[in-house]
Design a protein around this motif. Structure first.
Motif, PDB file in Angstrom:
ATOM      1  N   VAL A  52       0.841  -1.074   0.089  1.00  0.00           N
ATOM      2  CA  VAL A  52       0.028  -0.033   0.187  1.00  0.00           C
ATOM      3  C   VAL A  52       0.808   1.286  -0.068  1.00  0.00           C
ATOM      4  N   ASN A  53       2.081   1.139   0.730  1.00  0.00           N
ATOM      5  CA  ASN A  53       2.827   2.504   0.681  1.00  0.00           C
ATOM      6  C   ASN A  53       3.423   2.663  -0.650  1.00  0.00           C
ATOM      7  N   GLY A  54       3.857   1.436  -1.386  1.00  0.00           N
ATOM      8  CA  GLY A  54       4.183   1.716  -2.803  1.00  0.00           C
ATOM      9  C   GLY A  54       3.172   2.130  -3.735  1.00  0.00           C
ATOM     10  N   LEU A  55       1.972   1.687  -3.356  1.00  0.00           N
ATOM     11  CA  LEU A  55       0.826   2.245  -4.174  1.00  0.00           C
ATOM     12  C   LEU A  55       0.701   3.597  -3.988  1.00  0.00           C
ATOM     13  N   ARG A  56       0.888   4.027  -2.836  1.00  0.00           N
ATOM     14  CA  ARG A  56       0.514   5.431  -2.517  1.00  0.00           C
ATOM     15  C   ARG A  56       1.626   6.407  -3.174  1.00  0.00           C
ATOM     16  N   ILE A  57       3.072   5.691  -3.209  1.00  0.00           N
ATOM     17  CA  ILE A  57       3.737   6.759  -4.101  1.00  0.00           C
ATOM     18  C   ILE A  57       3.582   6.803  -5.621  1.00  0.00           C
ATOM     19  N   SER A  58       2.987   5.595  -5.934  1.00  0.00           N
ATOM     20  CA  SER A  58       2.894   5.245  -7.317  1.00  0.00           C
ATOM     21  C   SER A  58       1.539   6.226  -7.919  1.00  0.00           C
TER      22      SER A  58
END
Lengths: 287, 295
Positions: free
Chosen positions: B224-230
């Motif tokens: 989810v953290n990665g998705l947020r940056i993406s």
């Protein structure tokens, strides 16, 4: 033929410098009977957890092997459930779901009602009724390990493997859970292989205690028969005449092996001799 | 405690908004035209240029039409523009003149397709790399080179190869969204506590069951953290992609208003971009809340 036999087991790891190998332990041979509670005691880093992981099938031995019920251990399986020091509960699942995951895997043909009843039975057994819908974060260390025990007992494995199960639990709670484990074991008479560095815990729970020397090249030097009749409880066990004899013997052993290499200097045991069996009842009759 | 602490920030927000609007308003007021000191000739030149007009009673005032493109428009002008745009939100006047609701819809759907496909691919590849340390180390140099490339840098190549601005815009969003999720998913899966996988192995869970009962939920917070940056970088990429490709959307609105020299329209478009971002972000946070857990 014993139920679980560990046969000339050795484990080497590649050394940090890259070339050569470090021998964790070597030539460990143990025979465990069905329904027996056996504990390995040793200092941190002597490889006792590695030994347990090999029996669990989570690590592979360099030499030798473990044979359970006539079959060699080649990988992890439902017949050997581990209770982890770190609890290893899935933090995104509730207490119920954590146990149910195991029950569903062990009994894939069961209906959801059967699974539910079975899970509930073991949650009640560890006294966690009412906490079924809680997530592990909401539980104390003691309660977490109760879930770990419920999960392990619920799949009714042939061997229970306890890897320093109470090391992360505060001392007061630890005593309570140890007593609960005694009762659960009395009720189920599972074969248990435990690893610990708590001497009192080992004496309270075990039939035999194996004393492991320090690594590298650790081995099982002595096997102590816990000649204290069951049922045991923390209160009554200290009254037994053998309790302090056993306790002192183990502590002496651990102190002697507190630093590397000292065991060999003492020259008590020659390299290739098997473990010495210690039995205080025999000693009493011999004297 | 509840009422006070929840009401205070709201009032403070309103207060600051009031100050901001007031300063904006005052700073953008232009003083009325003052003809004193100007010769008849100078006035004629100004009138000829369209800077001033003569009213019915013979006075000279600033040309209201030219006022619109002179300097930065004030809040009232922007509000007026917003009012007109919102009233025509669902009107299609021509091929390139769609109401604001349509433009938002185009941007949101373009963004969603690109982001969702990129996330799906990134999570899948990330899990494979996270579980296979050797493969991860082999492919990591390529990921490191591709990751910092601005998604817009891909655009000419994408436009040349797919030959369709619609798909190019979606692919730009895709390129913006794929790398952060891929890298963090691989990291999250790789750093999953090994006891969880050991329990899964002991319980003899099938590969698929292991994936969706242990690996995915276990790595979910990191994913989810990665998705947020993406999500952030895709949102940043979608606006210039629309500007450059001329694809209808809120980014396009901002550019077309600039081409019309309608600065109030540009400011309105900026506000719409912000609003769309908030809408998408709150939707994303709701989704993220469902899958995160505490250790």
């Amino acid at each position: 033929m014993s139920f679980l036999s560990i046969d000339h087991l050795s484990k080497h790891f590649p050394s940090h410098s890259g070339n050569g190998k470090v021998c964790i332990f070597e030539d460990v041979t143990v025979k465990i009977n069905k329904g027996e509670f056996v504990t390995v005691i040793g200092h941190s880093g002597c490889g006792k957890s590695t030994l347990l992981n090999i029996i669990a099938g989570l690590e592979t031995p360099t030499e030798g092997g473990a044979i359970l019920n006539g079959q060699e251990v080649t990988g992890p399986g439902l017949d050997r459930m581990v209770v982890f020091q770190s609890f290893a509960l899935m933090p995104w699942m509730t207490v119920f779901e954590n146990v149910a995951l195991a029950v569903r895997s062990a009994y894939p043909t069961w209906s959801s009602q059967e699974i539910k009843a079975h899970v509930q039975k073991y949650i009640t057994l560890v006294g966690l009724q009412g906490a079924e819908t809680k997530k592990p974060t909401a539980l104390s260390g003691g309660m977490k390990q109760r879930v770990g025990l419920a999960r392990a007992f619920s799949i009714e494995p042939k061997v229970l493997l306890l890897d320093e199960p109470f090391a992360q639990i505060d001392a007061l709670t630890r005593g309570v859970i140890q007593e609960e484990l005694v009762q659960m074991w009395n009720a189920t008479r599972n074969t248990v292989f435990m690893v610990t560095h708590d001497v009192d815990e080992a004496i309270l729970l075990s039939d035999r205690i194996m004393l492991m020397t320090n690594g590298p090249s650790a081995r099982i030097a002595e096997i102590v028969d816990v000649t204290i009749p069951r049922p045991r409880s923390r209160e009554t066990i200290i009254e037994d005449e053998h309790y302090y004899k056993i306790r002192n013997h183990i502590i002496h052993f651990l102190v002697r092996h507190a630093s590397h290499g000292q065991a060999d200097e003492s020259g008590e045991h020659t390299e290739r001799s098997g473990p010495v069996e210690i039995n205080f009842r025999d000693q009493a009759t011999n004297q | 405690m509840g009422i006070k602490s929840t009401q205070h920030p709201f009032f403070i927000s309103v207060f600051f908004l009031g100050i901001f609007l007031f300063v904006w308003h005052v700073a953008t007021i232009s003083p009325p035209f003052d003809p004193t000191g100007k010769t008849e000739e100078e006035l004629l030149v100004l009138e000829f240029n369209g800077d001033i007009v003569q009213t019915d009673d013979g006075r000279y005032v600033w040309n209201p039409e030219k006022e619109k493109v002179k300097g930065v428009p004030g809040p009232m002008t922007v509000a007026e523009k917003a009012w007109i745009e919102l009233n025509e939100a669902f009107v299609i006047k021509g091929t390139n003149d769609h109401g604001i609701a349509f433009l938002v819809g185009y941007t949101v759907s373009r963004f969603s397709v690109g982001f969702l496909v990129a996330s799906g691919v990134a999570i899948l590849v990330g899990i494979i790399l996270g579980l296979n340390q050797m493969l991860f180390r082999a492919l990591n140099p390529f990921i490191q080179i591709l990751k910092p490339i601005s998604p817009l840098a891909w655009m000419p190549l994408l436009l040349y190869t797919v030959k369709d601005p619609k798909w190019t815009a979606i692919l730009v969003v895709f390129m913006a969204a794929i790398w952060p999720t891929l890298a963090t998913t691989a990291f999250g899966v790789n750093s999953l506590r090994k006891e969880y996988l050991q329990v899964a192995a002991i319980l003899q869970l099938s590969w698929f069951k292991r994936l969706y009962t242990v690996i995915l939920p276990g790595a979910a917070p990191t994913i989810v953290n990665g998705l947020r940056i993406s999500f952030g970088s895709a949102l940043v990429a979608v606006v210039p992609a629309e500007m450059l490709l001329g694809e209808l959307g809120v980014g396009y609105l901002s550019w077309i208003e600039w081409n019309n020299l309608d600065i109030a329209g540009v400011i309105f478009a900026i506000l719409v971009v912000g609003t769309v971002g908030v809408l998408l972000d709150s939707g994303f946070n709701k989704l993220a809340g469902l899958v995160t857990y505490r250790e």
